[in-house]
Design a protein around this motif. Structure first.
Motif, mmCIF file in Angstrom:
data_model
loop_
_atom_site.group_PDB
_atom_site.id
_atom_site.type_symbol
_atom_site.label_atom_id
_atom_site.label_comp_id
_atom_site.label_asym_id
_atom_site.label_seq_id
_atom_site.Cartn_x
_atom_site.Cartn_y
_atom_site.Cartn_z
ATOM 1 N N THR A 150 0.831 -1.207 0.000
ATOM 2 C CA THR A 150 0.000 0.000 0.000
ATOM 3 C C THR A 150 0.860 1.249 0.000
ATOM 4 O O THR A 150 0.585 2.214 -0.727
ATOM 5 N N LEU A 151 1.914 1.252 0.805
ATOM 6 C CA LEU A 151 2.810 2.414 0.861
ATOM 7 C C LEU A 151 3.563 2.604 -0.455
ATOM 8 O O LEU A 151 3.758 3.745 -0.898
ATOM 9 N N ARG A 152 3.969 1.520 -1.072
ATOM 10 C CA ARG A 152 4.674 1.645 -2.363
ATOM 11 C C ARG A 152 3.770 2.306 -3.399
ATOM 12 O O ARG A 152 4.195 3.189 -4.146
ATOM 13 N N SER A 153 2.517 1.878 -3.446
ATOM 14 C CA SER A 153 1.584 2.459 -4.411
ATOM 15 C C SER A 153 1.355 3.937 -4.126
ATOM 16 O O SER A 153 1.330 4.768 -5.044
ATOM 17 N N ALA A 154 1.179 4.274 -2.843
ATOM 18 C CA ALA A 154 0.960 5.676 -2.481
ATOM 19 C C ALA A 154 2.174 6.525 -2.833
ATOM 20 O O ALA A 154 2.042 7.632 -3.381
ATOM 21 N N HIS A 155 3.362 6.012 -2.533
ATOM 22 C CA HIS A 155 4.595 6.752 -2.828
ATOM 23 C C HIS A 155 4.755 6.960 -4.332
ATOM 24 O O HIS A 155 5.130 8.059 -4.783
ATOM 25 N N GLU A 156 4.449 5.939 -5.103
ATOM 26 C CA GLU A 156 4.537 6.056 -6.566
ATOM 27 C C GLU A 156 3.540 7.073 -7.113
ATOM 28 O O GLU A 156 3.781 7.691 -8.155
ATOM 29 N N ASP A 157 2.425 7.247 -6.396
ATOM 30 C CA ASP A 157 1.402 8.213 -6.821
ATOM 31 C C ASP A 157 1.719 9.634 -6.367
ATOM 32 O O ASP A 157 0.908 10.559 -6.565
ATOM 33 N N GLY A 158 2.866 9.825 -5.722
ATOM 34 C CA GLY A 158 3.271 11.167 -5.317
ATOM 35 C C GLY A 158 2.780 11.594 -3.948
ATOM 36 O O GLY A 158 2.869 12.777 -3.596
ATOM 37 N N ILE A 159 2.268 10.664 -3.151
ATOM 38 C CA ILE A 159 1.832 10.983 -1.795
ATOM 39 C C ILE A 159 3.062 11.175 -0.907
ATOM 40 O O ILE A 159 3.997 10.377 -0.943
ATOM 41 N N HIS A 160 3.054 12.236 -0.120
ATOM 42 C CA HIS A 160 4.153 12.506 0.815
ATOM 43 C C HIS A 160 3.942 11.625 2.047
ATOM 44 O O HIS A 160 2.969 11.792 2.783
ATOM 45 N N VAL A 161 4.854 10.689 2.274
ATOM 46 C CA VAL A 161 4.713 9.715 3.358
ATOM 47 C C VAL A 161 5.800 9.941 4.396
ATOM 48 O O VAL A 161 6.989 9.910 4.082
ATOM 49 N N GLN A 162 5.372 10.168 5.647
ATOM 50 C CA GLN A 162 6.293 10.274 6.776
ATOM 51 C C GLN A 162 6.142 9.044 7.651
ATOM 52 O O GLN A 162 5.036 8.701 8.057
ATOM 53 N N LEU A 163 7.266 8.387 7.946
ATOM 54 C CA LEU A 163 7.256 7.222 8.820
ATOM 55 C C LEU A 163 8.006 7.543 10.104
ATOM 56 O O LEU A 163 9.196 7.860 10.067
#
Length: 356
Positions: A150-163
């Motif tokens: 899920t995170l890979r797909s979001a990151h590929e879609d340009g979503i800014h992800v903070q972990l």
């Protein structure tokens, strides 16, 4: 399957104990007298005639008069069909139980308490899949693996992800190459922490006691309630901890989703005399309607501006913090999440150009 087990299953399928015993015996014996069937099946002699009458009424056996009352299985298909219907009903009930356990139907409420972390995780995945801009997560390395695709797909879609990763061992931490495909930035908190997912500063998944007897979770879809968790993420899970991976660009366009993250980087540019061109999306505070501002930043204000010498800290920004943006339509004040004082509440600030 032995005869006794088959009798038990037929009872689950709706037959009485005596009906199941008689039917199984008839399958084995073929045509037989009522008296012999009673002896073979263990059904008491006084009950065997009522049992056969009921089985015949359901279409499972047939009887006829000879020297004595004779019985045989009429057509196994009748009982098989009924059992198949019950199997489908059981399967439907099983599916519904699992669905209600892990994915409760929306109640129209803005917040709900759920019984299991699995429910929080499932709904968090759905929240991330629908994200528009920003995902903030407090997770263990194991939970990162559960959310990986899920995170890979979001990151590929340009979503800014903070972990915000909580781990006691460096050996458990994912390396930078792995994180580069999952998130925009990551920090490590060397303390235990709750699971928290904050999506677009609107939707929240929270679970404090994961894998414990006291396990429960919260699901929230409300910007006002999410505001509390946004501060919790910033103060307890992010600002104090060391950077483990940073994949943000150092050149425009630069994206910010929190005004208190933008101000410390924009103010030094203004002090150097730079012209900072921005595009801001958000909503008008008075009407809550979406808006977009395009212009230049003319002023940065925050309540702790004159408290200390040196770099801006989170303490300086805990009160009012805003930008003034000059546009062709006038100058507008821009505030962060939950503001009631400025003209615009931001969803995103994009620094498109820095002209020195």
């Amino acid at each position: 399957m032995d005869s006794e087990r088959l009798v038990s299953v037929l009872q689950i399928g709706g037959l009485s104990r005596y009906q199941a015993q008689a039917y199984v015996a008839l399958l084995e014996l073929g045509t037989v007298s009522a008296g012999d069937l009673a002896d073979a099946s263990g059904v008491p002699q006084p009950r065997i005639y009522d049992v056969l009458r009921d089985l015949e009424a359901d279409g499972y056996v047939e009887t006829y008069e000879g020297e004595t009352l004779q019985a045989r299985v009429h057509d196994p298909g009748a009982l098989v069909s009924d059992l198949s219907t019950r199997i489908a009903q059981f399967q439907s009930a099983t599916d519904e139980i699992e669905h209600r356990w892990t994915e409760p139907e929306p109640t129209g409420q803005e917040a709900a308490i759920v019984a299991q972390f699995e429910t929080v995780l499932t709904r968090t995945i759905a929240f991330i899949e629908d994200a528009n801009n920003h995902v903030q997560l407090s997770v263990t390395p194991d939970q990162i693996e559960q959310l990986e695709s899920t995170l890979r797909s979001a990151h590929e879609d340009g979503i800014h992800v903070q972990l915000a990763i909580h781990s006691f061992s460096e050996d458990d931490l994912p390396d930078e190459e792995y994180l580069a495909g999952l998130c925009t930035e990551a920090r490590v908190r060397e303390r235990p922490a709750a699971f928290l997912a904050l999506i677009d500063q609107q939707q929240v998944g929270y679970a404090l006691y994961v894998d414990s007897p006291s396990e429960y979770g919260m699901l929230i879809d409300d910007r006002g309630l999410a505001y509390v968790f946004s501060w919790f993420f910033s103060t307890m899970l992010w600002e104090l901890w060391d950077t483990h991976y940073d994949g943000r660009s150092s050149d425009p366009p630069l994206r910010y989703f929190e005004i208190r993250r933008a101000i410390p980087e924009i103010e030094p540019l203004l002090e150097e005399g730079a012209t900072v061109h921005v595009r801001i999306t958000g909503q008008w505070v008075d009407s809550r309607r979406p808006c977009q501002l395009v212009g230049t930043v003319s002023e940065v204000t925050y309540e702790g501006k004159h408290l200390d010498e040196g770099p801006i800290t989170l303490r300086d920004l805990v009160g009012k913090a805003s930008l003034v943006v000059d546009t062709d339509g006038g100058a507008f004040s821009v505030g962060g999440m939950g503001t009631h004082l400025e003209d615009v509440e931001i969803d995103q600030i994009v620094v498109e150009e820095i002209a020195l």
